[in-house]
Write a protein that holds these residues in place. Structure first.
Motif, PDB file in Angstrom:
ATOM      1  N   LEU A 138     -49.155  64.098 -38.715  1.00  0.00           N
ATOM      2  CA  LEU A 138     -47.672  64.047 -39.005  1.00  0.00           C
ATOM      3  C   LEU A 138     -46.785  63.379 -38.295  1.00  0.00           C
ATOM      4  CD1 LEU A 138     -47.391  68.172 -39.763  1.00  0.00           C
ATOM      5  CD2 LEU A 138     -47.553  66.203 -41.473  1.00  0.00           C
ATOM      6  N   ASP A 139     -47.359  62.638 -37.385  1.00  0.00           N
ATOM      7  CA  ASP A 139     -46.532  61.569 -36.549  1.00  0.00           C
ATOM      8  C   ASP A 139     -45.426  62.194 -35.722  1.00  0.00           C
ATOM      9  OD1 ASP A 139     -47.510  59.386 -37.115  1.00  0.00           O
ATOM     10  OD2 ASP A 139     -46.147  58.647 -38.526  1.00  0.00           O
ATOM     11  N   VAL A 140     -45.961  63.418 -35.181  1.00  0.00           N
ATOM     12  CA  VAL A 140     -45.126  64.245 -34.289  1.00  0.00           C
ATOM     13  C   VAL A 140     -45.533  64.146 -32.911  1.00  0.00           C
ATOM     14  CG1 VAL A 140     -44.794  66.595 -33.280  1.00  0.00           C
ATOM     15  CG2 VAL A 140     -44.606  66.149 -35.947  1.00  0.00           C
ATOM     16  N   GLU A 141     -44.690  63.543 -32.113  1.00  0.00           N
ATOM     17  CA  GLU A 141     -44.982  63.137 -30.812  1.00  0.00           C
ATOM     18  C   GLU A 141     -45.244  64.152 -29.751  1.00  0.00           C
ATOM     19  OE1 GLU A 141     -42.800  60.524 -26.817  1.00  0.00           O
ATOM     20  OE2 GLU A 141     -41.779  60.904 -28.792  1.00  0.00           O
ATOM     21  N   SER A 155     -47.517  66.951 -21.890  1.00  0.00           N
ATOM     22  CA  SER A 155     -46.586  68.273 -22.262  1.00  0.00           C
ATOM     23  C   SER A 155     -47.269  69.367 -22.771  1.00  0.00           C
ATOM     24  CB  SER A 155     -45.606  67.718 -23.428  1.00  0.00           C
ATOM     25  OG  SER A 155     -44.792  66.597 -22.950  1.00  0.00           O
ATOM     26  N   GLU A 156     -46.856  70.509 -22.546  1.00  0.00           N
ATOM     27  CA  GLU A 156     -47.437  71.860 -23.094  1.00  0.00           C
ATOM     28  C   GLU A 156     -46.936  72.117 -24.659  1.00  0.00           C
ATOM     29  OE1 GLU A 156     -49.546  73.962 -21.494  1.00  0.00           O
ATOM     30  OE2 GLU A 156     -49.468  72.441 -19.766  1.00  0.00           O
ATOM     31  N   TYR A 157     -47.772  72.768 -25.186  1.00  0.00           N
ATOM     32  CA  TYR A 157     -47.418  73.279 -26.491  1.00  0.00           C
ATOM     33  C   TYR A 157     -46.021  73.775 -26.817  1.00  0.00           C
ATOM     34  CZ  TYR A 157     -47.253  76.592 -30.670  1.00  0.00           C
ATOM     35  OH  TYR A 157     -46.938  77.510 -31.294  1.00  0.00           O
ATOM     36  N   ALA A 158     -45.370  74.505 -25.836  1.00  0.00           N
ATOM     37  CA  ALA A 158     -44.334  75.001 -25.908  1.00  0.00           C
ATOM     38  C   ALA A 158     -43.074  74.082 -25.812  1.00  0.00           C
ATOM     39  CB  ALA A 158     -43.959  76.283 -24.936  1.00  0.00           C
ATOM     40  N   ASP A 159     -43.212  73.126 -24.959  1.00  0.00           N
ATOM     41  CA  ASP A 159     -42.430  72.094 -24.768  1.00  0.00           C
ATOM     42  C   ASP A 159     -42.099  71.232 -26.030  1.00  0.00           C
ATOM     43  OD1 ASP A 159     -41.951  72.799 -22.049  1.00  0.00           O
ATOM     44  OD2 ASP A 159     -43.508  71.495 -21.351  1.00  0.00           O
ATOM     45  N   ARG A 184     -40.155  73.100 -28.848  1.00  0.00           N
ATOM     46  CA  ARG A 184     -38.675  72.880 -28.384  1.00  0.00           C
ATOM     47  C   ARG A 184     -38.167  71.790 -28.745  1.00  0.00           C
ATOM     48  NH1 ARG A 184     -40.308  76.327 -23.730  1.00  0.00           N
ATOM     49  NH2 ARG A 184     -40.189  78.595 -24.126  1.00  0.00           N
ATOM     50  N   SER A 185     -39.043  70.554 -28.694  1.00  0.00           N
ATOM     51  CA  SER A 185     -38.226  69.323 -28.916  1.00  0.00           C
ATOM     52  C   SER A 185     -38.100  69.019 -30.307  1.00  0.00           C
ATOM     53  CB  SER A 185     -39.274  68.325 -28.198  1.00  0.00           C
ATOM     54  OG  SER A 185     -40.399  68.141 -28.861  1.00  0.00           O
ATOM     55  N   LEU A 186     -38.793  69.794 -31.305  1.00  0.00           N
ATOM     56  CA  LEU A 186     -38.564  69.460 -32.550  1.00  0.00           C
ATOM     57  C   LEU A 186     -37.309  69.658 -33.317  1.00  0.00           C
ATOM     58  CD1 LEU A 186     -42.016  71.301 -33.731  1.00  0.00           C
ATOM     59  CD2 LEU A 186     -41.727  68.909 -33.071  1.00  0.00           C
ATOM     60  N   ASN A 212     -41.353  65.984 -41.377  1.00  0.00           N
ATOM     61  CA  ASN A 212     -42.541  65.989 -40.591  1.00  0.00           C
ATOM     62  C   ASN A 212     -42.514  67.054 -39.751  1.00  0.00           C
ATOM     63  OD1 ASN A 212     -40.703  64.222 -39.246  1.00  0.00           O
ATOM     64  ND2 ASN A 212     -42.518  63.405 -38.147  1.00  0.00           N
ATOM     65  N   HIS A 213     -41.328  67.366 -38.681  1.00  0.00           N
ATOM     66  CA  HIS A 213     -41.113  68.468 -37.937  1.00  0.00           C
ATOM     67  C   HIS A 213     -41.336  69.465 -38.414  1.00  0.00           C
ATOM     68  CE1 HIS A 213     -39.437  65.914 -34.276  1.00  0.00           C
ATOM     69  NE2 HIS A 213     -40.638  65.259 -35.065  1.00  0.00           N
ATOM     70  N   ALA A 214     -40.749  69.852 -39.764  1.00  0.00           N
ATOM     71  CA  ALA A 214     -40.677  71.045 -40.378  1.00  0.00           C
ATOM     72  C   ALA A 214     -42.098  71.615 -40.526  1.00  0.00           C
ATOM     73  CB  ALA A 214     -39.705  70.951 -41.449  1.00  0.00           C
ATOM     74  N   ALA A 215     -42.828  70.513 -41.250  1.00  0.00           N
ATOM     75  CA  ALA A 215     -44.266  70.618 -41.610  1.00  0.00           C
ATOM     76  C   ALA A 215     -45.095  71.088 -40.544  1.00  0.00           C
ATOM     77  CB  ALA A 215     -44.748  69.464 -42.256  1.00  0.00           C
TER      78      ALA A 215
END
Length: 487
Positions: A285-288, A293-297, A300-302, A308-311
């Motif tokens: 989904l081209d999410v950086e 970086s941890e999953y939680a970080d 929180r950056s989304l 694509n971030h919502a998906a």
């Protein structure tokens, strides 16, 4: 509660609504309540068990989606001494209406939870109670479990208690209205303080390592004869409201742990395999997701306003697998943490929609009063975790099938088109799963002569099937198809 919120505001006769109706029929989802249960609900609505305390002078308000009628929670927020805050949180007292071993009680144990479908919902309790007499609708006195939680200036809990009380909500607010009043500084103090307390509790959550996903709502609409998918990102007020519920769940868990008898909501830490799978989805989904970086970080950056971030936030719910309930008597259990909350936690704030909350509420009441829990609660306690697990499995299965139907509807008029995606899973039989970038749909990739592409590989795929109720989304390799035509 559903992990993925999908809404389909459509007429009754569309391919998708027909498929959703067939799914409910095939899954034996009850369309109505049995006559004896409905009759008992009618009678119970007129004769609730009333509490001793009258707290109808407190001007509570509710905060929910605009169409909601099953209002479990109402709040009243005030400032306290030394810069602190007082949270008064009223939760519908289902035990005032539903008695042990009654027809209503037995039906609730069969249903276990409210089921959510894109086009409707199937309630845990009859609407005469859940959407009327027992709901915290404005201007009607209703029995409730009244929590009083005092916080210091940092949002840390100082004291907490719960008792039965008669309450009366004064205002029924929706999220957009509440957000607008807060943003425009026109909200009265009890509502304005929701932002102050919510932000403090969000900081507390970050500090202890917890994470709230804030999953956007998906809405599938039919426009000009074609299905389209839209995302509605959560408003900040929804997150602040959720923090009040989380706060109450953590103090309820602490009370029960101190008493040695209780019912906790638990969640193990996400497995490395689940996180690796989520990384592949992020790439698709081209999410950086930086390597360090941890999953939680990342979450929180989304920005959920980006499609694509919502998906990706929708797919983040996969790491919540393994959630369950832990019942205990005679001392605190070893299995007691909820990884997403990063604390001990109990479900107590949605008794109109979850069976377990009624029992956990009773256990918290007994713990606060220093008394023995009711016999009917202790009798049911050992079996509740498996009852709720069975309900959760069924709800998850139906949710997954609803997603399949929605995605099939979305893609139904695009058979033969080529899309870019990434292989996010490969089964032992060689069948792969592909996550598209646009639209953000997941589908099965049928193996070609050489088998499925390697896990994580970018691929071009051709849509071969997608019809609600007939076939889920299925792809074949576009490269293989092109090679076949060339030959």
């Amino acid at each position: 509660m559903p992990h993925r919120r999908i809404h389909h505001p459509a007429p009754a006769d569309t391919p998708l609504t027909r498929a959703l109706r067939d799914l409910r029929i095939e899954s034996h989802v009850p369309p109505d309540f049995p006559p004896d249960v409905a009759a008992e609900a009618e009678a119970a609505a007129k004769t609730p068990t009333l509490p001793d305390r009258d707290a109808t002078d407190i001007p509570f308000f509710t905060l929910d989606p605009p169409a909601s009628l099953d209002l479990d929670q109402a709040m009243y927020l005030t400032r306290a001494s030394a810069g602190g805050y007082r949270v008064l949180y009223a939760i519908a007292d289902v035990s005032a209406w539903v008695h042990p071993h009654s027809a209503l009680d037995e039906e609730a144990h069969r249903r276990r939870t409210t089921l959510y479908f894109p086009d409707t919902r199937v309630p845990l309790y009859p609407p005469q109670l859940s959407e009327a007499a027992a709901s915290l609708l404005p201007d009607q006195p209703v029995p409730a479990l009244l929590w009083q939680i005092d916080l210091d200036s940092t949002g840390t809990v100082k004291t907490a208690s719960v008792e039965r009380a008669l309450i009366r909500s004064r205002a029924r607010l929706d999220y957009e209205t509440a957000q607008r009043r807060i943003d425009e500084n026109t909200a009265e103090e009890p509502l304005a303080l929701l932002r102050d307390i919510g932000l403090l509790r969000e900081e507390q959550e970050r500090t202890r390592g917890g994470l709230s996903l804030g999953v956007p709502e998906q809405e599938i609409i039919r426009r000009n004869g074609r299905y389209e998918l839209e995302y509605r990102a959560q408003l900040p007020a929804e997150g602040w409201n959720a923090q009040i519920s989380l706060l109450t769940g953590t103090v309820a868990a602490e009370l029960m742990l101190q008493s040695g008898t209780g019912l906790l909501r638990t969640l193990p830490t996400a497995t490395p395999a689940a996180v690796d799978a989520l990384r592949r989805t992020a790439r698709a989904l081209d999410v950086e997701w930086p390597r360090d970086s941890e999953y939680a970080d990342v979450v929180r950056s989304l920005n959920p306003q980006r499609a694509n971030h919502a998906a990706f936030l929708q797919q983040c719910t996969t790491v919540l697998r393994g959630a369950g309930y832990t019942a205990f008597e005679g001392g605190a259990p070893a299995d007691r943490l909820h990884a997403a909350v990063a604390d001990e936690y109990a479900h107590v704030t949605a008794p109109l929609r979850r069976l377990a909350d009624r029992y956990a509420g009773e256990l918290a009441l007994a713990a606060c009063a220093g008394t023995e829990p009711p016999g009917w609660v202790l009798e049911a306690l050992p079996a509740l975790p498996e009852e709720m697990a069975a309900g959760a499995r069924e709800a998850a299965r139906l949710e997954r099938q609803c997603v399949d139907l929605v995605e099939a509807a979305l893609m139904s008029d695009r058979i033969g088109e080529v899309f870019e995606g990434q292989v996010v899973d490969v089964a032992k039989n060689g069948r792969g799963t592909v996550q598209l970038y646009e639209p953000a749909v997941i589908g099965r990739l049928d193996p070609a002569g050489g088998g499925a592409p390697p896990l994580g590989q970018r691929v071009e795929v051709r849509l071969t099937a997608a019809e609600p109720g007939v076939s889920p989304v299925r792809f074949e390799s576009a490269a293989t198809t092109a090679a076949g035509r060339s030959a």
